[in-house]
Design a protein around this motif. Structure first.
Motif, PDB file in Angstrom:
ATOM      1  N   GLY A   1       1.207  -1.461   0.015  1.00 55.64           N
ATOM      2  CA  GLY A   1      -0.248  -0.423   0.007  1.00 55.64           C
ATOM      3  C   GLY A   1       0.806   1.287   0.418  1.00 55.64           C
ATOM      4  N   ALA A   2       2.287   1.024   0.045  1.00 57.08           N
ATOM      5  CA  ALA A   2       3.213   2.363   0.026  1.00 57.08           C
ATOM      6  C   ALA A   2       3.121   3.291  -0.722  1.00 57.08           C
ATOM      7  N   VAL A   3       2.588   2.541  -2.890  1.00 62.03           N
ATOM      8  CA  VAL A   3       2.513   3.632  -4.239  1.00 62.03           C
ATOM      9  C   VAL A   3       0.502   3.911  -3.844  1.00 62.03           C
ATOM     10  N   GLU A   4       0.164   3.694  -3.771  1.00 64.24           N
ATOM     11  CA  GLU A   4      -1.653   3.659  -3.434  1.00 64.24           C
ATOM     12  C   GLU A   4      -1.512   4.836  -2.302  1.00 64.24           C
ATOM     13  N   LEU A   5      -0.953   4.779  -1.066  1.00 64.29           N
ATOM     14  CA  LEU A   5      -0.760   6.131   0.069  1.00 64.29           C
ATOM     15  C   LEU A   5      -0.131   6.942  -0.322  1.00 64.29           C
ATOM     16  N   LEU A   6       1.230   7.228  -1.337  1.00 69.54           N
ATOM     17  CA  LEU A   6       1.231   8.068  -1.974  1.00 69.54           C
ATOM     18  C   LEU A   6       0.799   8.990  -3.051  1.00 69.54           C
ATOM     19  N   CYS A   7       0.054   8.445  -3.599  1.00 72.42           N
ATOM     20  CA  CYS A   7      -1.084   9.313  -4.616  1.00 72.42           C
ATOM     21  C   CYS A   7      -1.788   9.614  -3.321  1.00 72.42           C
ATOM     22  N   LEU A   8      -2.494   9.038  -2.434  1.00 76.16           N
ATOM     23  CA  LEU A   8      -3.789  10.440  -1.059  1.00 76.16           C
ATOM     24  C   LEU A   8      -2.825  11.266  -1.400  1.00 76.16           C
ATOM     25  N   SER A   9      -1.434  11.017  -0.437  1.00 77.77           N
ATOM     26  CA  SER A   9      -0.949  12.273   0.113  1.00 77.77           C
ATOM     27  C   SER A   9      -1.065  13.739  -1.528  1.00 77.77           C
ATOM     28  N   HIS A  10      -0.302  12.925  -2.385  1.00 81.53           N
ATOM     29  CA  HIS A  10       0.037  13.285  -3.520  1.00 81.53           C
ATOM     30  C   HIS A  10      -1.083  14.565  -3.828  1.00 81.53           C
ATOM     31  N   ILE A  11      -2.760  13.558  -4.016  1.00 83.57           N
ATOM     32  CA  ILE A  11      -3.478  14.209  -4.253  1.00 83.57           C
ATOM     33  C   ILE A  11      -4.374  15.783  -3.123  1.00 83.57           C
ATOM     34  N   GLN A  12      -4.017  15.190  -1.984  1.00 81.37           N
ATOM     35  CA  GLN A  12      -4.130  15.647  -0.641  1.00 81.37           C
ATOM     36  C   GLN A  12      -3.943  17.725  -1.035  1.00 81.37           C
TER      37      GLN A  12
ATOM     38  N   GLN B   1     -11.105  14.770  -6.118  1.00 78.93           N
ATOM     39  CA  GLN B   1     -11.159  13.477  -4.605  1.00 78.93           C
ATOM     40  C   GLN B   1     -12.318  12.536  -5.477  1.00 78.93           C
ATOM     41  N   ALA B   2     -12.331  12.505  -6.880  1.00 79.31           N
ATOM     42  CA  ALA B   2     -13.530  11.290  -7.103  1.00 79.31           C
ATOM     43  C   ALA B   2     -12.189  10.416  -7.620  1.00 79.31           C
ATOM     44  N   LEU B   3     -10.727  11.123  -7.883  1.00 78.61           N
ATOM     45  CA  LEU B   3     -10.144  10.521  -8.372  1.00 78.61           C
ATOM     46  C   LEU B   3      -9.686   9.255  -6.956  1.00 78.61           C
ATOM     47  N   VAL B   4      -9.219  10.511  -5.778  1.00 78.40           N
ATOM     48  CA  VAL B   4      -8.217   9.597  -5.109  1.00 78.40           C
ATOM     49  C   VAL B   4      -9.364   8.747  -4.074  1.00 78.40           C
ATOM     50  N   SER B   5     -10.509   8.932  -4.658  1.00 81.81           N
ATOM     51  CA  SER B   5     -11.395   7.979  -4.186  1.00 81.81           C
ATOM     52  C   SER B   5     -11.491   6.022  -4.130  1.00 81.81           C
ATOM     53  N   GLY B   6     -10.490   6.405  -5.010  1.00 81.75           N
ATOM     54  CA  GLY B   6     -10.718   4.916  -5.740  1.00 81.75           C
ATOM     55  C   GLY B   6      -9.083   4.283  -5.192  1.00 81.75           C
ATOM     56  N   TRP B   7      -8.499   5.106  -4.924  1.00 72.93           N
ATOM     57  CA  TRP B   7      -7.350   4.394  -4.214  1.00 72.93           C
ATOM     58  C   TRP B   7      -7.993   4.115  -2.593  1.00 72.93           C
ATOM     59  N   ARG B   8      -8.123   5.357  -2.170  1.00 74.28           N
ATOM     60  CA  ARG B   8      -9.154   4.668  -0.087  1.00 74.28           C
ATOM     61  C   ARG B   8      -9.502   3.591  -0.947  1.00 74.28           C
TER      62      ARG B   8
ATOM     63  N   ARG C   1      -5.016   8.036   9.274  1.00 78.23           N
ATOM     64  CA  ARG C   1      -3.803   8.607  10.174  1.00 78.23           C
ATOM     65  C   ARG C   1      -2.164   8.220   9.787  1.00 78.23           C
ATOM     66  N   HIS C   2      -2.659   7.948   8.529  1.00 81.34           N
ATOM     67  CA  HIS C   2      -0.718   7.843   8.063  1.00 81.34           C
ATOM     68  C   HIS C   2      -1.258   9.300   7.435  1.00 81.34           C
ATOM     69  N   LEU C   3      -1.827   9.707   6.510  1.00 77.68           N
ATOM     70  CA  LEU C   3      -1.440  10.622   5.898  1.00 77.68           C
ATOM     71  C   LEU C   3      -1.769  11.712   6.729  1.00 77.68           C
ATOM     72  N   LYS C   4      -2.417  11.812   7.982  1.00 79.43           N
ATOM     73  CA  LYS C   4      -1.977  13.239   8.756  1.00 79.43           C
ATOM     74  C   LYS C   4      -0.736  13.054   8.911  1.00 79.43           C
ATOM     75  N   LYS C   5       0.091  11.595   9.494  1.00 78.43           N
ATOM     76  CA  LYS C   5       1.528  11.744  10.240  1.00 78.43           C
ATOM     77  C   LYS C   5       2.334  12.128   8.666  1.00 78.43           C
ATOM     78  N   ALA C   6       1.695  11.719   7.652  1.00 75.00           N
ATOM     79  CA  ALA C   6       2.898  12.222   6.601  1.00 75.00           C
ATOM     80  C   ALA C   6       2.501  13.474   5.918  1.00 75.00           C
ATOM     81  N   ALA C   7       1.378  14.058   5.938  1.00 70.50           N
ATOM     82  CA  ALA C   7       1.624  15.043   5.978  1.00 70.50           C
ATOM     83  C   ALA C   7       2.110  15.980   7.257  1.00 70.50           C
ATOM     84  N   ASP C   8       2.442  16.187   8.341  1.00 63.80           N
ATOM     85  CA  ASP C   8       2.760  16.748   9.602  1.00 63.80           C
ATOM     86  C   ASP C   8       4.242  16.527   9.492  1.00 63.80           C
ATOM     87  N   SER C   9       5.279  15.456   8.802  1.00 61.80           N
ATOM     88  CA  SER C   9       6.579  15.059   8.561  1.00 61.80           C
ATOM     89  C   SER C   9       7.304  15.894   7.175  1.00 61.80           C
ATOM     90  N   GLY C  10       6.504  17.016   7.064  1.00 56.93           N
ATOM     91  CA  GLY C  10       7.011  17.695   5.580  1.00 56.93           C
ATOM     92  C   GLY C  10       7.083  17.105   4.550  1.00 56.93           C
TER      93      GLY C  10
END
Length: 710
Positions: free
Chosen positions: A541-552, A588-595, A620-629
């Motif tokens: 799930g690493a790749v999909e999680l980065l896609c979520l973070s990037h779209i966010q 948001q519609a695009l990112v909903s698929g990976w979520r 939770r991981h998205l928040k930590k990823a965003a907070d990490s910079g």
């Protein structure tokens, strides 16, 4: 005639709804803990066990245009990659539902197409930082295997005292040993040669057991012949999903394949690391991992490992044996195939005798004509297949064919296509073994090994076309016994220098045979594509999680077309215009698929009790990823720790093992693109044309806004 064009997407969205409905059936096919499905044929009442999107779609009654497009898309992915079809099917359904929601919010079709296309392209570029070269992946797997397995051994012994007892029993059991993986760690002063033993317990497999570095003696496990070089760590493989090869059954079939490698390669991790790489790509496919590790080990024994460690798919074939337990699955050198019991008697006569071999590139029938044959004009065919038992030309062809084979002293005939039944019977009476439905790759392999040249017709045969040195024997299981399945008997055809390896797949359940074969080829092609790409994605799930973070980040960032950054992110002229007011909604519609994808995988893998809990883990991981910079750095760090996307309520959460998981690069991204292309295609073509004289009635009706008058 007055015509009106009605946009179905404005209200009903028939095609997208059909895609969503079809994709729902494949939700359980995601992740390492797939839930198999039984497909029942209503006409025969026979059932088949499936666990892939390809077999699922083939089993469904797809009468709609959208269903046919979905079938063709999945078949194209399967034909090219043999993996990624379940991901494709799920994303088609998720993105179809998301697009319908966008349409219900009055988002223009042009905006949906432009933003989703550019968003996917941007994500594909962003996740390139999660690619890792094969060479680096092998080194990382080699360096981490000892420590992770050592920690697991100590932890499991404490958690379950029965593990220690089983371990003592297993290592004292006589078993054959085959070296599968080897890795040198010079910086640790440890030469780690991995020897794999076949345990009879269900909890896992034993890898290597070493002594301290200072002890130069070679420890031997009583009765097993296991030898390991000095190493500072002890090692036990114990995993729910993954396990190293417990036993290489083909070692008992070939007497000269016994233990040591003829010479170490320049970089052992480059070659022997393929076994660990196969585990990382297996996604829980344990049985196929054992077979693939056997193939890798055999290639090393024959000193065929090059610096690139490529695996030639054409040199691997499968033979499905129904009626044997799955523990009999193994890899056997040569070509293993099934023949009728009548031909098995011919095989017994030929055992330990060199045979003269003939290769036929086509059918061995009187009516066969190759594709270049042009029928004469103005000729009407009255009877295509005359009976060969009625005498005349049929008997003449049979007699002449048999005379040709006897004249050149041919004992073995491999035919690419079909074989005439009557000719087969006469060949059996004359002690000539004829095997049909042999692939072109097998013909080529025996041609190179025996100097035989394939011919299309027997009339082309001459002395130079016949090869020599082939051998045939009854195939024996790993316990040394010949196998008789009643209607069919497995035989093995070999020749000196033939590079073929046959994965003999066994199961006692008829409905499971197709599933076993599909799983094997999926793993083989995953490793094949990984070596061709020379890189892999971080999995789990690493790749999909980065896609979520990037779209966010893109959604929260205001679009400024005048800036250079915005143009680089989305070069589309439409998006650069001020009319991009729907940009955030579509993204948001695009990112909903990976979520949804991550949530379902977590639930299927028992990492979360519900999709709601799984979604909370992702957030939770998205928040930590965003907070990490630096989201990519955070994901890399969590992946190295083995804690990425781990739920807390799964039944195996306390006993989880640190395992590396990788994905194919090209297959994954192409599955994304094909899924989105299909959704957007149906979106833009899901319409109907209405013709008729009621133009004025349509203009004055309350649904006039749904029509475009032509």
């Amino acid at each position: 005639l007055p015509m009106a064009f009605r946009d179905v997407n404005a209200r009903r969205h028939i095609g997208l709804q059909q895609l969503s409905s079809l994709a729902l059936a494949g939700r359980t096919l995601l992740g390492p803990m797939k839930s198999c499905k039984f497909v029942v044929d209503e006409s025969t009442n026979q059932s088949t066990l499936i666990c892939s999107a390809v077999r699922l779609i083939e089993s469904l009654d797809l009468t709609s245009a959208a269903g046919q497009l979905l079938h063709e898309t999945i078949q194209a992915q399967n034909k090219e990659f043999k993996t990624g079809m379940s991901t494709l099917l799920f994303l088609v359904g998720a993105w179809s539902s998301a697009v319908v929601e966008c349409l219900q919010q009055n988002v223009p079709v042009s905006a949906i197409v432009a933003v989703m296309s550019e968003g996917l392209n941007s994500c594909c570029e962003r996740v390139q930082c999660l690619q890792i070269a094969i060479h680096d992946a092998n080194k990382e797997l080699c360096s981490s295997s000892v420590e992770s397995k050592t920690c697991q051994m100590g932890r499991d012994s404490l958690l379950n005292p029965h593990v220690s007892l089983c371990f003592k029993k297993i290592v004292s059991t006589p078993e054959e040993v085959v070296p599968i993986n080897s890795c040198s760690h010079q910086e640790d002063g440890c030469d780690f040669n991995r020897r794999l033993v076949s345990p009879s317990a269900a909890f896992g497999s034993i890898a290597s057991i070493g002594k301290p570095v200072g002890d130069k003696s070679t420890p031997v496990i009583s009765g097993s012949g296991v030898s390991t070089s000095g190493c500072s760590k002890q090692k036990l493989t114990h995993s729910r999903y993954f396990s190293t090869l417990r036993k290489s059954h083909f070692s008992s079939q070939q007497g000269n394949f016994q233990g040591r490698i003829a010479g170490p390669p320049a970089d052992p991790c480059e070659c022997y690391g393929l076994g660990r790489l196969a585990v990382a790509l297996s996604h829980g496919n344990e049985t196929s991992v054992k077979l693939l590790e056997s193939i890798v080990a055999y290639r090393h024994e024959r000193a065929e490992c090059s610096s690139s460690s490529q695996i030639n798919i054409a040199e691997v074939v499968t033979c499905c044996l129904l009626g044997l337990p799955e523990g009999y699955s193994c890899v056997s050198p040569g070509f293993v195939t099934l023949v009728p019991p009548e031909q098995a008697t011919v095989v017994k006569r030929f055992e330990d005798k060199p045979l003269r071999i003939l290769l036929i590139d086509g059918d061995l029938t009187e009516q066969y004509r190759h594709l270049g044959f042009n029928r004469p004009c103005n000729v009407k065919t009255m009877l295509e297949h005359p009976s060969l038992w009625e005498g005349g030309a049929g008997d003449s062809w049979l007699s002449s064919t048999l005379d040709i084979l006897k004249g050149f002293e041919v004992n073995l005939v491999l035919v690419k296509g079909n074989v005439c039944t009557n000719l087969m019977e006469r060949c059996i009476a004359s002690s000539v073994l004829v095997v049909g439905s042999v692939s072109w790759a097998v013909l080529c392999a025996f041609g190179e090994a025996t100097s035989a040249q394939p011919v299309t017709y027997l009339t082309q045969l001459n002395a130079t076309c016949v090869g020599s040195g082939a051998h045939v024997e009854l195939w024996k299981a790993h316990d040394g016994r010949a196998v008789d399945l009643g209607e069919l008997v497995p035989v093995r055809i070999k020749a000196p220098g033939v590079p073929l390896l046959t994965a003999v797949l066994t199961t006692a359940v008829a409905s499971k045979m197709q599933l076993v074969e599909d799983r094997f080829w999926t793993l083989v092609y995953r490793l094949h594509h990984a070596l061709n790409d020379e890189k892999v994605f971080l999995g789990g799930g690493a790749v999909e999680l980065l896609c979520l973070s990037h779209i966010q980040v893109l959604v929260e960032r205001p679009l400024q077309p005048a800036t250079k950054n915005a143009v680089e992110e989305f070069p589309s002229p439409w998006l650069a215009a001020p009319a991009a007011e729907h940009r955030s909604v579509v993204l948001q519609a695009l990112v909903s698929g990976w979520r949804q994808y991550l949530s379902v995988v977590l639930c299927n893998a028992a990492e979360a009790a519900s999709e709601l809990e799984a979604s909370t883990v992702v957030d939770r991981h998205l928040k930590k990823a965003a907070d990490s910079g630096s989201p990519s750095a955070y994901i890399l760090r969590e992946f190295s720790r083995g804690g990425l996307l781990r739920g807390g309520s799964g039944p195996f959460a306390p006993h989880r093992e640190h395992l590396k998981v990788y994905d194919n690069v090209t297959a994954k991204t192409e599955a994304w693109r094909r899924a989105l292309d299909l959704v957007l295609l149906v979106l833009q073509t899901d319409a109907e044309i209405i013709t008729g004289p009621k133009r004025n009635q349509l203009l004055n009706s309350h649904v006039s806004s749904e029509f475009r008058f032509l």
